[in-house]
Design an enzyme around this catalytic site. Structure first.
Site, PDB file in Angstrom:
ATOM      1  N   ARG A 162      39.133  52.205  54.356  1.00 55.25           N
ATOM      2  CA  ARG A 162      38.202  51.061  54.463  1.00 55.25           C
ATOM      3  C   ARG A 162      36.938  51.417  55.258  1.00 55.25           C
ATOM      4  NH1 ARG A 162      41.369  49.786  51.093  1.00 55.25           N
ATOM      5  NH2 ARG A 162      42.371  47.775  50.791  1.00 55.25           N
ATOM      6  N   SER A 232      42.068  40.667  51.629  1.00 54.79           N
ATOM      7  CA  SER A 232      42.686  40.921  52.938  1.00 54.79           C
ATOM      8  C   SER A 232      41.653  40.608  54.018  1.00 54.79           C
ATOM      9  CB  SER A 232      43.087  42.390  53.081  1.00 54.79           C
ATOM     10  OG  SER A 232      44.050  42.734  52.133  1.00 54.79           O
ATOM     11  N   GLU A 328      38.640  43.118  58.247  1.00 56.28           N
ATOM     12  CA  GLU A 328      38.048  43.961  57.200  1.00 56.28           C
ATOM     13  C   GLU A 328      36.763  43.291  56.707  1.00 56.28           C
ATOM     14  OE1 GLU A 328      40.433  45.262  53.571  1.00 56.28           O
ATOM     15  OE2 GLU A 328      38.825  44.135  52.616  1.00 56.28           O
TER      16      GLU A 328
HETATM   17  P1  FAD Z   1      29.601  41.955  49.346  1.00 52.21           P
HETATM   18  O1  FAD Z   1      30.664  41.087  49.923  1.00 52.21           O
HETATM   19  O2  FAD Z   1      28.504  41.302  48.623  1.00 52.21           O
HETATM   20  O3  FAD Z   1      29.001  42.887  50.493  1.00 52.21           O
HETATM   21  C1  FAD Z   1      29.854  43.564  51.385  1.00 52.21           C
HETATM   22  C2  FAD Z   1      28.998  44.289  52.436  1.00 52.21           C
HETATM   23  O4  FAD Z   1      28.222  45.313  51.820  1.00 52.21           O
HETATM   24  C3  FAD Z   1      27.992  43.382  53.141  1.00 52.21           C
HETATM   25  O5  FAD Z   1      27.888  43.827  54.469  1.00 52.21           O
HETATM   26  C4  FAD Z   1      26.687  43.624  52.384  1.00 52.21           C
HETATM   27  O6  FAD Z   1      25.555  43.401  53.191  1.00 52.21           O
HETATM   28  C5  FAD Z   1      26.808  45.089  52.013  1.00 52.21           C
HETATM   29  N1  FAD Z   1      26.173  45.425  50.729  1.00 52.21           N
HETATM   30  C6  FAD Z   1      26.400  44.828  49.528  1.00 52.21           C
HETATM   31  N2  FAD Z   1      25.722  45.436  48.547  1.00 52.21           N
HETATM   32  C7  FAD Z   1      25.023  46.448  49.128  1.00 52.21           C
HETATM   33  C8  FAD Z   1      24.132  47.457  48.636  1.00 52.21           C
HETATM   34  N3  FAD Z   1      23.812  47.574  47.336  1.00 52.21           N
HETATM   35  N4  FAD Z   1      23.618  48.345  49.521  1.00 52.21           N
HETATM   36  C9  FAD Z   1      23.934  48.269  50.845  1.00 52.21           C
HETATM   37  N5  FAD Z   1      24.778  47.351  51.361  1.00 52.21           N
HETATM   38  C10 FAD Z   1      25.305  46.441  50.521  1.00 52.21           C
HETATM   39  N6  FAD Z   1      38.979  45.347  48.654  1.00 52.21           N
HETATM   40  C11 FAD Z   1      39.730  46.471  48.519  1.00 52.21           C
HETATM   41  O7  FAD Z   1      39.350  47.534  49.025  1.00 52.21           O
HETATM   42  N7  FAD Z   1      40.913  46.446  47.843  1.00 52.21           N
HETATM   43  C12 FAD Z   1      41.399  45.328  47.270  1.00 52.21           C
HETATM   44  O8  FAD Z   1      42.460  45.348  46.668  1.00 52.21           O
HETATM   45  C13 FAD Z   1      40.624  44.137  47.386  1.00 52.21           C
HETATM   46  N8  FAD Z   1      41.077  42.973  46.856  1.00 52.21           N
HETATM   47  C14 FAD Z   1      40.342  41.839  46.976  1.00 52.21           C
HETATM   48  C15 FAD Z   1      40.844  40.658  46.403  1.00 52.21           C
HETATM   49  C16 FAD Z   1      40.110  39.478  46.496  1.00 52.21           C
HETATM   50  C17 FAD Z   1      40.654  38.227  45.862  1.00 52.21           C
HETATM   51  C18 FAD Z   1      38.856  39.479  47.165  1.00 52.21           C
HETATM   52  C19 FAD Z   1      38.045  38.212  47.231  1.00 52.21           C
HETATM   53  C20 FAD Z   1      38.361  40.638  47.754  1.00 52.21           C
HETATM   54  C21 FAD Z   1      39.098  41.830  47.676  1.00 52.21           C
HETATM   55  N9  FAD Z   1      38.664  43.037  48.253  1.00 52.21           N
HETATM   56  C22 FAD Z   1      39.395  44.192  48.101  1.00 52.21           C
HETATM   57  C23 FAD Z   1      37.388  43.072  49.020  1.00 52.21           C
HETATM   58  C24 FAD Z   1      36.133  43.212  48.133  1.00 52.21           C
HETATM   59  O9  FAD Z   1      36.443  42.996  46.799  1.00 52.21           O
HETATM   60  C25 FAD Z   1      35.494  44.597  48.265  1.00 52.21           C
HETATM   61  O10 FAD Z   1      35.125  44.856  49.598  1.00 52.21           O
HETATM   62  C26 FAD Z   1      34.239  44.738  47.391  1.00 52.21           C
HETATM   63  O11 FAD Z   1      33.867  46.098  47.287  1.00 52.21           O
HETATM   64  C27 FAD Z   1      33.050  43.916  47.923  1.00 52.21           C
HETATM   65  O12 FAD Z   1      32.034  43.921  46.938  1.00 52.21           O
HETATM   66  P2  FAD Z   1      30.860  42.841  46.953  1.00 52.21           P
HETATM   67  O13 FAD Z   1      29.871  43.282  45.928  1.00 52.21           O
HETATM   68  O14 FAD Z   1      31.392  41.475  46.787  1.00 52.21           O
HETATM   69  O15 FAD Z   1      30.286  43.059  48.406  1.00 52.21           O
HETATM   70  N1  EPU Z   2      54.088  41.706  53.580  1.00 53.24           N
HETATM   71  C1  EPU Z   2      54.906  40.733  54.092  1.00 53.24           C
HETATM   72  N2  EPU Z   2      54.432  39.455  54.113  1.00 53.24           N
HETATM   73  C2  EPU Z   2      53.189  39.134  53.667  1.00 53.24           C
HETATM   74  C3  EPU Z   2      52.354  40.137  53.150  1.00 53.24           C
HETATM   75  C4  EPU Z   2      52.831  41.436  53.118  1.00 53.24           C
HETATM   76  O1  EPU Z   2      56.027  41.009  54.538  1.00 53.24           O
HETATM   77  O2  EPU Z   2      52.834  37.957  53.722  1.00 53.24           O
HETATM   78  C5  EPU Z   2      54.607  43.087  53.512  1.00 53.24           C
HETATM   79  C6  EPU Z   2      54.911  43.471  52.057  1.00 53.24           C
HETATM   80  O3  EPU Z   2      56.217  43.081  51.688  1.00 53.24           O
HETATM   81  C7  EPU Z   2      54.751  44.973  52.085  1.00 53.24           C
HETATM   82  C8  EPU Z   2      53.640  45.178  53.114  1.00 53.24           C
HETATM   83  O4  EPU Z   2      53.603  44.002  53.917  1.00 53.24           O
HETATM   84  O5  EPU Z   2      55.921  45.591  52.570  1.00 53.24           O
HETATM   85  C9  EPU Z   2      52.275  45.440  52.476  1.00 53.24           C
HETATM   86  O6  EPU Z   2      51.887  44.328  51.668  1.00 53.24           O
HETATM   87  P1  EPU Z   2      51.080  44.499  50.295  1.00 53.24           P
HETATM   88  O7  EPU Z   2      51.759  45.512  49.445  1.00 53.24           O
HETATM   89  O8  EPU Z   2      50.875  43.145  49.706  1.00 53.24           O
HETATM   90  O9  EPU Z   2      49.703  45.140  50.703  1.00 53.24           O
HETATM   91  P2  EPU Z   2      48.744  44.886  51.949  1.00 53.24           P
HETATM   92  O10 EPU Z   2      48.935  46.012  52.906  1.00 53.24           O
HETATM   93  O11 EPU Z   2      48.913  43.510  52.474  1.00 53.24           O
HETATM   94  C10 EPU Z   2      46.808  46.300  50.956  1.00 53.24           C
HETATM   95  C11 EPU Z   2      45.312  46.169  50.877  1.00 53.24           C
HETATM   96  C12 EPU Z   2      44.926  45.320  49.678  1.00 53.24           C
HETATM   97  C13 EPU Z   2      45.453  45.992  48.410  1.00 53.24           C
HETATM   98  C14 EPU Z   2      46.979  46.107  48.525  1.00 53.24           C
HETATM   99  C15 EPU Z   2      47.574  46.839  47.355  1.00 53.24           C
HETATM  100  C16 EPU Z   2      44.362  46.340  53.114  1.00 53.24           C
HETATM  101  C17 EPU Z   2      43.763  45.627  54.259  1.00 53.24           C
HETATM  102  N3  EPU Z   2      44.784  45.588  52.098  1.00 53.24           N
HETATM  103  O12 EPU Z   2      47.308  45.005  51.233  1.00 53.24           O
HETATM  104  O13 EPU Z   2      43.510  45.274  49.611  1.00 53.24           O
HETATM  105  O14 EPU Z   2      45.129  45.240  47.265  1.00 53.24           O
HETATM  106  O15 EPU Z   2      47.310  46.830  49.732  1.00 53.24           O
HETATM  107  O16 EPU Z   2      47.305  48.202  47.456  1.00 53.24           O
HETATM  108  O17 EPU Z   2      44.432  47.575  53.135  1.00 53.24           O
HETATM  109  C18 EPU Z   2      41.642  44.016  50.395  1.00 53.24           C
HETATM  110  O18 EPU Z   2      41.302  45.044  51.004  1.00 53.24           O
HETATM  111  O19 EPU Z   2      40.953  42.969  50.392  1.00 53.24           O
HETATM  112  C19 EPU Z   2      42.884  44.021  49.638  1.00 53.24           C
HETATM  113  C20 EPU Z   2      43.364  42.962  49.007  1.00 53.24           C
END
Ligand code: FAD
Ligand code: EPU
Length: 345
Positions: A162, A232, A328
């Site tokens: 991250r 997250s 995050e």
């Molecule tokens: P924004 O939220 O618009 O911007 C994020 C930051 O980057 C801000 O500080 C902004 O100023 C800056 N920024 C944006 N664009 C630019 C640019 N072109 N140049 C310079 N700076 C810029 N993340 C994961 O890693 N794994 C996941 O599984 C994951 N699951 C998600 C699930 C949900 C439901 C949601 C809502 C979010 C999730 N995220 C996850 C977080 C998010 O999707 C990522 O961080 C994504 O890359 C953000 O993209 P954005 O375009 O919306 O960024």
């Molecule tokens: N868990 C619980 N209770 C909960 C949630 C999770 O016990 O309410 C336990 C799960 O059972 C598992 C562990 O925690 O043993 C990890 O949970 P999960 O697999 O759901 O993944 P996570 O660590 O919560 C991370 C990323 C996600 C990404 C998933 C899948 C971060 C901060 N989050 O979540 O990224 O989608 O793994 O790879 O690293 C994001 O960054 O926004 C994001 C959604």
């Protein structure tokens, strides 16, 4: 470049009501630089936004928001890989779908992550066993003050969990304008996570991995179109091997993941869940029932409700486990980004 009305609600997946002094949609590097310079000349704060899926607006933003919509995807081929040059404003999930449709697998584990392609390197998006750094070849950036462009190799991006150089050295005064991806022609499925482990390595297709990832995600993560959230809310904490050992002695089911540098990554969701916080509410903000690491807007939350909830969650986890969670999500105050840990400490 077009200027829109000033509510930020459609521009953040938390669906928080906040406003900006101005909102511009920039569809070229030139437009982006122009808008940024205008803000500099007016001495007003400026914020770049992709799809607003990783930001929390704490209050109204006193400056201009520039929404990046630099589009375009070009594909070239070398003997062993497909190379994609992707405009930073392209939608990430649509890109994943189009690569699978066109026969360039490799992004399927990263399906359904909201946001722009150009935001993906910033926090080195990751899910289901894959991080962006595995497929990133380069990132193109522009220095906003003079429009000069630079290409950073994947190594220069200094990807970590991250984290990347875009949260440090290139955080201010630069914009990501394009992303270069390298997808190997010999596809190797990554089946290390959850239900993916049940798939047959010798027969599985990229489409099946994609569908399994989408199914797992949909069962846990709220759809921002229905329930405001930013994924997250906290990072999974990294602790020393010794600290992990002590925690394991006390809590034998605690999940942890060994890191290459000897540290252990803990599951923040598990820690929050063990504090019995699922469903816990403060004002309009709540801990998601299906995934405790996700904070949601139940309908009329303010940025301050989310902050109060995040503070409470951090305190409860900190007191129980002596592990102090860090957001995050990027916190945006009236003047621009602010230190998220300081806000909830
Ligand atoms: P924004 O939220 O618009 O911007 C994020 C930051 O980057 C801000 O500080 C902004 O100023 C800056 N920024 C944006 N664009 C630019 C640019 N072109 N140049 C310079 N700076 C810029 N993340 C994961 O890693 N794994 C996941 O599984 C994951 N699951 C998600 C699930 C949900 C439901 C949601 C809502 C979010 C999730 N995220 C996850 C977080 C998010 O999707 C990522 O961080 C994504 O890359 C953000 O993209 P954005 O375009 O919306 O960024
Ligand atoms: N868990 C619980 N209770 C909960 C949630 C999770 O016990 O309410 C336990 C799960 O059972 C598992 C562990 O925690 O043993 C990890 O949970 P999960 O697999 O759901 O993944 P996570 O660590 O919560 C991370 C990323 C996600 C990404 C998933 C899948 C971060 C901060 N989050 O979540 O990224 O989608 O793994 O790879 O690293 C994001 O960054 O926004 C994001 C959604």
């Amino acid at each position: 470049m077009s200027c829109q009305n000033h509510s930020l609600k459609p521009w953040n997946t938390f669906s928080l009501e906040a406003s900006a002094a101005g909102i511009c949609v920039a569809d070229s590097v030139e437009a982006l630089c122009r808008a940024w310079l205008q803000s500099q000349q007016r001495s007003e704060p400026v914020l770049l936004l992709g799809e607003g899926s990783n930001v929390l607006f704490l209050e109204d933003f006193q400056g201009q928001v520039i929404v990046n919509r630099i589009m375009g995807i070009e594909v070239t081929e070398s003997s062993d890989a497909w190379h994609l040059h992707v405009g930073s404003g392209e939608n990430w999930h649509a890109l994943v779908q189009s690569t699978l449709r066109d026969g360039y697998p490799g992004l399927e584990n990263l399906a359904m992550i909201p946001g722009c392609a150009g935001s993906a390197p910033i926090q080195n998006i990751g899910a289901y066993g894959v991080e962006l750094e595995k497929v990133c070849e380069y990132v193109d950036i522009v220095r906003l003050a003079d429009g000069s462009r630079q290409r950073l190799s994947a190594e220069e991006c200094r990807f970590a969990y991250r984290d990347s150089v875009f949260k440090h050295q290139y955080r201010e005064g630069y914009a990501l304008i394009a992303l270069g991806l390298r997808l190997n022609k010999i596809w190797q499925p990554v089946l290390t996570y959850g239900e993916l482990r049940e798939l047959d390595r010798d027969r599985v297709t990229p489409q099946q991995v994609f569908e399994t990832v989408c199914r797992m995600r949909s069962s846990k993560l709220p759809d921002p179109a229905v329930t405001g959230n930013a994924g997250s809310f906290f990072k999974n904490p990294l602790v020393s091997a010794e600290m992990a050992r002590q925690l394991k002695e006390q809590y034998d089911t605690i999940p942890f993941y060994p890191q290459e540098n000897g540290e252990m990554k803990l599951a923040a969701g598990w820690l929050i869940d063990r504090c019995n916080l699922k469903g816990f509410r403060m004002g309009g903000a709540a801990v998601h029932q299906q995934q405790a690491l996700v904070l949601i807007n139940t309908g009329n939350a303010t940025g301050q409700d989310v902050v109060a909830l995040a503070r409470e969650v951090r305190q409860r986890v900190g007191k129980k486990f002596n592990v102090w969670l860090e957001p995050e999500v990027r916190f945006i105050s009236a003047q621009g980004e602010t230190d998220a840990v300081e806000v909830i400490a």
